[in-house]
Write a protein that holds these residues in place. Structure first.
Motif, short mmCIF file in Angstrom:
data_model
loop_
_atom_site.label_atom_id
_atom_site.label_comp_id
_atom_site.label_asym_id
_atom_site.label_seq_id
_atom_site.Cartn_x
_atom_site.Cartn_y
_atom_site.Cartn_z
N GLU A 93 38.40 43.90 32.98
CA GLU A 93 38.49 44.71 31.76
C GLU A 93 38.44 46.20 32.11
OE1 GLU A 93 35.30 43.40 29.31
OE2 GLU A 93 36.23 41.47 28.83
N LYS A 94 37.58 46.56 33.06
CA LYS A 94 37.49 47.96 33.47
C LYS A 94 38.79 48.41 34.13
CE LYS A 94 34.74 51.25 36.18
NZ LYS A 94 35.93 51.88 36.79
N ALA A 95 39.34 47.53 34.99
CA ALA A 95 40.60 47.87 35.65
C ALA A 95 41.71 48.05 34.63
CB ALA A 95 40.97 46.77 36.65
N SER A 96 41.71 47.20 33.60
CA SER A 96 42.72 47.30 32.56
C SER A 96 42.56 48.60 31.78
CB SER A 96 42.63 46.10 31.61
OG SER A 96 43.57 46.20 30.57
N ARG B 196 24.42 27.03 32.20
CA ARG B 196 25.19 27.17 33.45
C ARG B 196 25.32 28.65 33.81
NH1 ARG B 196 29.89 23.26 34.93
NH2 ARG B 196 27.94 22.14 35.34
N ASP B 197 24.99 28.98 35.03
CA ASP B 197 25.08 30.36 35.51
C ASP B 197 26.56 30.74 35.69
OD1 ASP B 197 24.96 32.78 36.83
OD2 ASP B 197 23.26 32.22 38.09
N ILE B 198 27.02 31.69 34.88
CA ILE B 198 28.41 32.14 34.99
C ILE B 198 28.44 33.65 35.28
CG2 ILE B 198 29.36 30.34 33.51
CD1 ILE B 198 29.37 32.36 31.20
N THR B 199 27.43 34.11 36.01
CA THR B 199 27.32 35.54 36.31
C THR B 199 28.54 36.06 37.04
OG1 THR B 199 24.92 35.24 36.52
CG2 THR B 199 25.84 37.31 37.32
N GLU B 200 29.00 35.34 38.06
CA GLU B 200 30.16 35.80 38.82
C GLU B 200 31.40 35.89 37.96
OE1 GLU B 200 30.30 37.05 41.88
OE2 GLU B 200 28.12 36.89 41.80
N ARG B 201 31.57 34.90 37.10
CA ARG B 201 32.73 34.92 36.20
C ARG B 201 32.64 36.11 35.24
NH1 ARG B 201 33.47 30.09 32.07
NH2 ARG B 201 32.38 31.50 30.64
N LYS B 202 31.44 36.35 34.72
CA LYS B 202 31.24 37.46 33.79
C LYS B 202 31.54 38.79 34.48
CE LYS B 202 29.72 39.57 30.08
NZ LYS B 202 30.50 39.57 28.80
N ARG B 203 31.02 38.97 35.69
CA ARG B 203 31.26 40.22 36.41
C ARG B 203 32.73 40.39 36.76
NH1 ARG B 203 25.70 39.65 39.88
NH2 ARG B 203 24.33 40.58 38.31
N HIS B 204 33.38 39.27 37.08
CA HIS B 204 34.81 39.34 37.37
C HIS B 204 35.58 39.75 36.11
CE1 HIS B 204 38.57 38.49 39.35
NE2 HIS B 204 38.90 37.59 38.43
#
Length: 334
Positions: free
Chosen positions: A145-148, A132-140
Protein backbone atom coordinates in the motif's frame (compact mmCIF):
# COMPACT_ATOMS: atom_id res chain seq x y z
CA UNK A 1 -20.69 -61.87 39.88
CA UNK A 2 -19.02 -62.63 36.55
CA UNK A 3 -21.42 -60.25 34.77
CA UNK A 4 -20.59 -57.52 37.28
CA UNK A 5 -16.86 -58.02 36.80
CA UNK A 6 -17.32 -57.84 33.03
CA UNK A 7 -19.36 -54.64 33.35
CA UNK A 8 -16.66 -53.05 35.54
CA UNK A 9 -13.99 -54.13 33.06
CA UNK A 10 -15.88 -52.64 30.11
CA UNK A 11 -16.46 -49.41 32.02
CA UNK A 12 -12.79 -49.11 32.92
CA UNK A 13 -11.80 -49.87 29.33
CA UNK A 14 -14.20 -47.22 28.03
CA UNK A 15 -12.84 -44.67 30.50
CA UNK A 16 -9.28 -45.52 29.48
CA UNK A 17 -10.11 -45.12 25.78
CA UNK A 18 -11.83 -41.83 26.52
CA UNK A 19 -8.81 -40.61 28.48
CA UNK A 20 -6.50 -41.61 25.62
CA UNK A 21 -8.64 -39.81 23.08
CA UNK A 22 -8.82 -36.76 25.30
CA UNK A 23 -5.05 -36.76 25.71
CA UNK A 24 -4.61 -37.17 21.95
CA UNK A 25 -6.98 -34.30 21.25
CA UNK A 26 -5.22 -32.17 23.82
CA UNK A 27 -1.85 -32.90 22.24
CA UNK A 28 -3.22 -31.80 18.86
CA UNK A 29 -4.57 -28.57 20.35
CA UNK A 30 -1.33 -27.79 22.19
CA UNK A 31 0.77 -28.56 19.12
CA UNK A 32 -1.15 -26.02 17.05
CA UNK A 33 0.73 -22.75 16.38
CA UNK A 34 -2.66 -20.99 16.27
CA UNK A 35 -4.33 -19.56 19.34
CA UNK A 36 -7.15 -21.75 20.68
CA UNK A 37 -9.22 -20.83 23.70
CA UNK A 38 -12.67 -21.25 25.19
CA UNK A 39 -14.80 -18.74 27.08
CA UNK A 40 -18.16 -19.41 28.73
CA UNK A 41 -21.35 -17.44 28.20
CA UNK A 42 -20.20 -14.90 30.82
CA UNK A 43 -17.02 -14.22 28.89
CA UNK A 44 -14.77 -16.03 31.37
CA UNK A 45 -11.85 -18.16 30.14
CA UNK A 46 -12.47 -21.90 30.50
CA UNK A 47 -9.35 -23.22 28.78
CA UNK A 48 -6.67 -22.59 26.17
CA UNK A 49 -3.71 -24.13 24.36
CA UNK A 50 0.00 -23.45 24.75
CA UNK A 51 0.05 -20.78 22.02
CA UNK A 52 -2.51 -18.84 24.05
CA UNK A 53 -0.45 -19.32 27.19
CA UNK A 54 2.54 -17.81 25.39
CA UNK A 55 0.47 -14.83 24.21
CA UNK A 56 -1.02 -14.03 27.61
CA UNK A 57 2.01 -14.99 29.70
CA UNK A 58 -0.24 -17.12 31.91
CA UNK A 59 -0.57 -20.85 32.32
CA UNK A 60 -3.96 -22.31 31.54
CA UNK A 61 -4.67 -22.86 35.23
CA UNK A 62 -3.98 -19.15 35.83
CA UNK A 63 -6.05 -18.00 32.86
CA UNK A 64 -9.17 -20.01 33.76
CA UNK A 65 -11.60 -17.81 35.66
CA UNK A 66 -10.32 -14.51 34.20
CA UNK A 67 -12.03 -12.23 31.71
CA UNK A 68 -10.37 -10.36 28.80
CA UNK A 69 -10.40 -7.26 31.00
CA UNK A 70 -8.15 -9.10 33.47
CA UNK A 71 -5.71 -10.24 30.77
CA UNK A 72 -5.36 -7.40 28.24
CA UNK A 73 -5.01 -3.64 28.28
CA UNK A 74 -8.33 -1.78 27.93
CA UNK A 75 -7.83 -0.78 24.29
CA UNK A 76 -7.01 -4.40 23.39
CA UNK A 77 -9.75 -5.95 25.54
CA UNK A 78 -12.54 -3.71 24.23
CA UNK A 79 -12.77 -5.14 20.68
CA UNK A 80 -12.37 -8.66 22.10
CA UNK A 81 -15.36 -8.19 24.41
CA UNK A 82 -17.37 -6.42 21.70
CA UNK A 83 -16.89 -9.29 19.24
CA UNK A 84 -17.72 -11.83 21.97
CA UNK A 85 -21.03 -10.04 22.47
CA UNK A 86 -21.70 -10.11 18.72
CA UNK A 87 -21.24 -13.89 18.72
CA UNK A 88 -23.56 -14.30 21.71
CA UNK A 89 -26.19 -11.86 20.38
CA UNK A 90 -26.33 -13.16 16.81
CA UNK A 91 -25.61 -16.81 17.61
CA UNK A 92 -23.19 -17.17 14.69
CA UNK A 93 -19.48 -17.26 14.04
CA UNK A 94 -17.52 -14.13 13.09
CA UNK A 95 -14.03 -13.46 11.77
CA UNK A 96 -12.07 -10.27 12.32
CA UNK A 97 -8.49 -9.04 12.60
CA UNK A 98 -6.70 -7.44 15.56
CA UNK A 99 -3.29 -6.53 16.94
CA UNK A 100 -2.43 -8.45 20.13
CA UNK A 101 0.52 -7.99 22.49
CA UNK A 102 2.89 -10.54 24.00
CA UNK A 103 4.26 -10.06 27.54
CA UNK A 104 7.63 -8.98 26.11
CA UNK A 105 5.99 -6.11 24.21
CA UNK A 106 5.86 -7.73 20.76
CA UNK A 107 2.77 -6.81 18.76
CA UNK A 108 1.46 -9.38 16.27
CA UNK A 109 -1.50 -9.18 13.96
CA UNK A 110 -4.05 -12.00 14.21
CA UNK A 111 -7.00 -13.19 12.17
CA UNK A 112 -9.44 -14.31 14.83
CA UNK A 113 -12.38 -16.67 14.34
CA UNK A 114 -14.99 -16.99 17.09
CA UNK A 115 -17.56 -19.80 17.02
CA UNK A 116 -20.44 -20.32 19.49
CA UNK A 117 -20.82 -23.79 21.01
CA UNK A 118 -23.70 -25.55 22.76
CA UNK A 119 -24.50 -28.49 25.00
CA UNK A 120 -26.22 -31.60 23.67
CA UNK A 121 -29.59 -30.18 24.73
CA UNK A 122 -28.94 -26.94 22.79
CA UNK A 123 -27.97 -24.79 25.77
CA UNK A 124 -25.55 -22.01 24.90
CA UNK A 125 -22.26 -22.69 26.70
CA UNK A 126 -19.92 -20.05 25.30
CA UNK A 127 -17.52 -19.70 22.39
CA UNK A 128 -14.36 -21.20 20.94
CA UNK A 129 -11.77 -18.77 19.59
CA UNK A 130 -9.05 -19.42 17.02
CA UNK A 131 -6.31 -16.92 16.23
CA UNK A 132 -3.86 -17.17 13.33
CA UNK A 133 -0.77 -14.96 13.25
CA UNK A 134 -0.85 -13.05 9.95
CA UNK A 135 1.70 -10.39 10.90
CA UNK A 136 3.92 -11.01 7.88
CA UNK A 137 0.97 -10.83 5.52
CA UNK A 138 -0.23 -7.62 7.16
CA UNK A 139 3.21 -6.00 6.91
CA UNK A 140 3.51 -7.11 3.30
CA UNK A 141 0.11 -5.56 2.54
CA UNK A 142 1.11 -2.34 4.27
CA UNK A 143 4.39 -2.19 2.33
CA UNK A 144 2.48 -2.73 -0.93
CA UNK A 145 0.00 0.00 0.00
CA UNK A 146 2.84 2.38 0.83
CA UNK A 147 4.60 1.55 -2.43
CA UNK A 148 1.37 2.19 -4.31
CA UNK A 149 0.88 5.54 -2.55
CA UNK A 150 4.49 6.53 -3.25
CA UNK A 151 4.12 5.55 -6.90
CA UNK A 152 0.89 7.55 -7.22
CA UNK A 153 2.53 10.58 -5.61
CA UNK A 154 5.52 10.29 -7.93
CA UNK A 155 3.35 9.94 -11.04
CA UNK A 156 1.17 12.88 -10.03
CA UNK A 157 4.15 15.12 -9.28
CA UNK A 158 6.02 14.28 -12.47
CA UNK A 159 2.89 14.62 -14.58
CA UNK A 160 2.12 18.09 -13.23
CA UNK A 161 5.74 19.15 -13.76
CA UNK A 162 5.59 18.00 -17.38
CA UNK A 163 2.28 19.64 -18.20
CA UNK A 164 3.53 23.25 -18.22
CA UNK A 165 6.49 22.87 -20.60
CA UNK A 166 4.47 20.60 -22.91
CA UNK A 167 1.66 23.16 -23.07
CA UNK A 168 4.22 25.83 -23.95
CA UNK A 169 5.74 23.66 -26.71
CA UNK A 170 2.32 22.99 -28.21
CA UNK A 171 1.35 26.66 -28.08
CA UNK A 172 4.59 27.84 -29.69
CA UNK A 173 4.37 25.14 -32.36
CA UNK A 174 0.84 26.21 -33.20
CA UNK A 175 1.95 29.83 -33.52
CA UNK A 176 4.66 28.78 -35.96
CA UNK A 177 2.32 26.57 -37.96
CA UNK A 178 -0.22 29.42 -38.13
CA UNK A 179 2.55 31.61 -39.64
CA UNK A 180 2.25 34.12 -36.79
CA UNK A 181 6.01 34.74 -36.99
CA UNK A 182 6.44 34.54 -40.74
CA UNK A 183 6.41 31.92 -43.45
CA UNK A 184 8.00 28.46 -43.09
CA UNK A 185 9.71 26.33 -45.66
CA UNK A 186 8.17 22.93 -46.31
CA UNK A 187 10.95 21.26 -44.32
CA UNK A 188 10.52 23.71 -41.43
CA UNK A 189 6.79 23.10 -41.44
CA UNK A 190 7.34 19.33 -41.35
CA UNK A 191 9.76 19.62 -38.43
CA UNK A 192 7.48 21.94 -36.44
CA UNK A 193 4.53 19.65 -37.15
CA UNK A 194 6.53 16.70 -35.77
CA UNK A 195 7.35 18.74 -32.66
CA UNK A 196 3.70 19.68 -32.16
CA UNK A 197 2.55 16.11 -32.76
CA UNK A 198 5.10 14.68 -30.29
CA UNK A 199 4.16 17.29 -27.67
CA UNK A 200 0.48 16.42 -28.15
CA UNK A 201 1.17 12.70 -27.71
CA UNK A 202 3.22 13.43 -24.59
CA UNK A 203 0.40 15.59 -23.20
CA UNK A 204 -2.05 12.75 -23.76
CA UNK A 205 0.35 10.37 -22.02
CA UNK A 206 0.61 12.77 -19.06
CA UNK A 207 -3.18 12.97 -18.87
CA UNK A 208 -3.37 9.18 -18.95
CA UNK A 209 -0.85 8.97 -16.11
CA UNK A 210 -2.88 11.43 -14.05
CA UNK A 211 -6.03 9.43 -14.73
CA UNK A 212 -4.21 6.26 -13.68
CA UNK A 213 -3.13 7.93 -10.43
CA UNK A 214 -6.72 9.00 -9.77
CA UNK A 215 -8.01 5.49 -10.46
CA UNK A 216 -5.48 3.90 -8.08
CA UNK A 217 -6.40 6.47 -5.43
CA UNK A 218 -10.08 5.65 -5.88
CA UNK A 219 -10.93 9.20 -6.91
CA UNK A 220 -12.43 8.45 -10.34
CA UNK A 221 -16.17 8.02 -10.73
CA UNK A 222 -18.09 7.52 -13.95
CA UNK A 223 -20.46 10.34 -14.85
CA UNK A 224 -23.15 8.75 -17.06
CA UNK A 225 -24.93 11.04 -19.50
CA UNK A 226 -26.66 10.65 -22.89
CA UNK A 227 -24.10 9.90 -25.63
CA UNK A 228 -24.78 9.98 -29.37
CA UNK A 229 -22.50 7.63 -31.34
CA UNK A 230 -22.24 9.97 -34.33
CA UNK A 231 -21.15 12.89 -32.13
CA UNK A 232 -18.68 10.67 -30.28
CA UNK A 233 -17.14 9.49 -33.56
CA UNK A 234 -17.02 12.99 -35.00
CA UNK A 235 -15.04 14.25 -32.01
CA UNK A 236 -12.70 11.22 -32.16
CA UNK A 237 -12.08 11.79 -35.84
CA UNK A 238 -11.04 15.37 -35.15
CA UNK A 239 -8.69 14.32 -32.34
CA UNK A 240 -7.11 11.54 -34.40
CA UNK A 241 -6.68 13.52 -37.62
CA UNK A 242 -3.14 14.76 -36.77
CA UNK A 243 -2.01 11.15 -36.31
CA UNK A 244 -3.29 9.90 -39.67
CA UNK A 245 -1.10 9.62 -42.75
CA UNK A 246 -4.00 10.33 -45.09
CA UNK A 247 -2.07 9.26 -48.19
CA UNK A 248 -1.49 5.72 -46.91
CA UNK A 249 -4.06 5.03 -44.17
CA UNK A 250 -7.82 5.55 -44.09
CA UNK A 251 -9.42 6.19 -40.70
CA UNK A 252 -13.03 5.02 -41.04
CA UNK A 253 -15.87 5.46 -38.52
CA UNK A 254 -19.05 3.38 -38.84
CA UNK A 255 -21.87 4.20 -36.42
CA UNK A 256 -23.83 1.10 -37.42
CA UNK A 257 -26.92 3.18 -38.03
CA UNK A 258 -27.30 3.83 -34.30
CA UNK A 259 -29.10 7.14 -33.85
CA UNK A 260 -30.57 6.83 -30.37
CA UNK A 261 -28.49 8.16 -27.47
CA UNK A 262 -27.23 5.77 -24.76
CA UNK A 263 -26.03 6.44 -21.21
CA UNK A 264 -22.28 6.33 -20.60
CA UNK A 265 -19.35 8.46 -19.47
CA UNK A 266 -18.40 9.99 -22.82
CA UNK A 267 -14.99 11.18 -21.59
CA UNK A 268 -13.94 7.72 -20.38
CA UNK A 269 -15.36 5.96 -23.43
CA UNK A 270 -13.62 8.43 -25.74
CA UNK A 271 -10.31 7.91 -23.94
CA UNK A 272 -10.54 4.11 -24.27
CA UNK A 273 -11.32 4.31 -27.99
CA UNK A 274 -8.64 6.95 -28.51
CA UNK A 275 -6.02 4.66 -27.00
CA UNK A 276 -7.07 1.78 -29.24
CA UNK A 277 -7.18 3.95 -32.37
CA UNK A 278 -3.82 5.64 -31.72
CA UNK A 279 -2.23 2.23 -31.18
CA UNK A 280 -3.80 0.89 -34.37
CA UNK A 281 -2.56 3.90 -36.37
CA UNK A 282 0.92 3.49 -34.91
CA UNK A 283 1.23 -0.06 -36.25
CA UNK A 284 -0.54 0.37 -39.59
CA UNK A 285 1.68 1.55 -42.44
CA UNK A 286 -0.84 1.03 -45.25
CA UNK A 287 -4.52 0.19 -45.38
CA UNK A 288 -7.17 1.27 -42.90
CA UNK A 289 -8.19 1.60 -39.29
CA UNK A 290 -11.92 1.09 -38.75
CA UNK A 291 -13.91 2.09 -35.67
CA UNK A 292 -17.42 0.63 -35.60
CA UNK A 293 -20.39 0.40 -33.27
CA UNK A 294 -23.01 -2.36 -33.17
CA UNK A 295 -26.23 -2.71 -31.19
CA UNK A 296 -27.30 -6.14 -29.92
CA UNK A 297 -31.08 -5.90 -29.67
CA UNK A 298 -31.48 -9.08 -27.59
CA UNK A 299 -29.12 -7.99 -24.80
CA UNK A 300 -29.58 -4.25 -25.46
CA UNK A 301 -25.83 -3.68 -25.40
CA UNK A 302 -23.49 -1.64 -27.58
CA UNK A 303 -20.18 -3.04 -28.80
CA UNK A 304 -17.38 -0.82 -30.06
CA UNK A 305 -14.74 -2.45 -32.26
CA UNK A 306 -11.40 -1.15 -33.54
CA UNK A 307 -9.85 -3.15 -36.38
CA UNK A 308 -6.83 -2.42 -38.56
CA UNK A 309 -4.82 -3.85 -41.42
CA UNK A 310 -1.55 -3.39 -39.57
CA UNK A 311 1.19 -5.85 -38.72
CA UNK A 312 -0.79 -7.57 -35.97
CA UNK A 313 0.70 -9.76 -33.25
CA UNK A 314 2.22 -13.18 -33.75
CA UNK A 315 0.11 -15.86 -31.98
CA UNK A 316 3.21 -16.90 -30.04
CA UNK A 317 3.31 -13.45 -28.44
CA UNK A 318 -0.37 -13.03 -27.54
CA UNK A 319 0.28 -14.04 -23.95
CA UNK A 320 2.45 -10.92 -23.53
CA UNK A 321 -0.33 -8.44 -24.34
CA UNK A 322 -1.27 -7.65 -20.74
CA UNK A 323 2.18 -7.94 -19.18
CA UNK A 324 3.63 -4.71 -17.82
CA UNK A 325 6.67 -3.14 -19.49
CA UNK A 326 6.58 -5.74 -22.28
CA UNK A 327 6.49 -4.95 -25.98
CA UNK A 328 6.83 -7.26 -28.95
CA UNK A 329 9.66 -6.18 -31.22
CA UNK A 330 8.73 -5.16 -34.77
CA UNK A 331 10.16 -2.95 -37.55
CA UNK A 332 7.71 -0.09 -36.85
CA UNK A 333 9.23 0.53 -33.41
CA UNK A 334 12.66 1.40 -34.74
Amino acid sequence: MKDLENEVYQRERTQLELAERTALLRSFIDASPDLIYYRNAEGIFSGCNRAMEELTGKRESELVGLTPWDVYRKEVAQPIVDTDQQVFANNRAITYEQWLEYPDGRRNYFEIRKVPFYSKDGRHLGLVGFGRDITERKRHEESLEKASRDKTTFITTISHELRTPLSSIRALSKLLLDRMDGELTSEQERQVWLIERTATEMSELVNDLLDLAKIEAGRVEAQPAPVVVENLFRALKGMMRPLVDAERVDLVFDNGGIEEAFDSDEGMLSQILRNFVSNALKFTEDGSVRVSAAHDVETDTLTFTVTDTGIGIDPDHLHLIFEEFTQVENPLQS
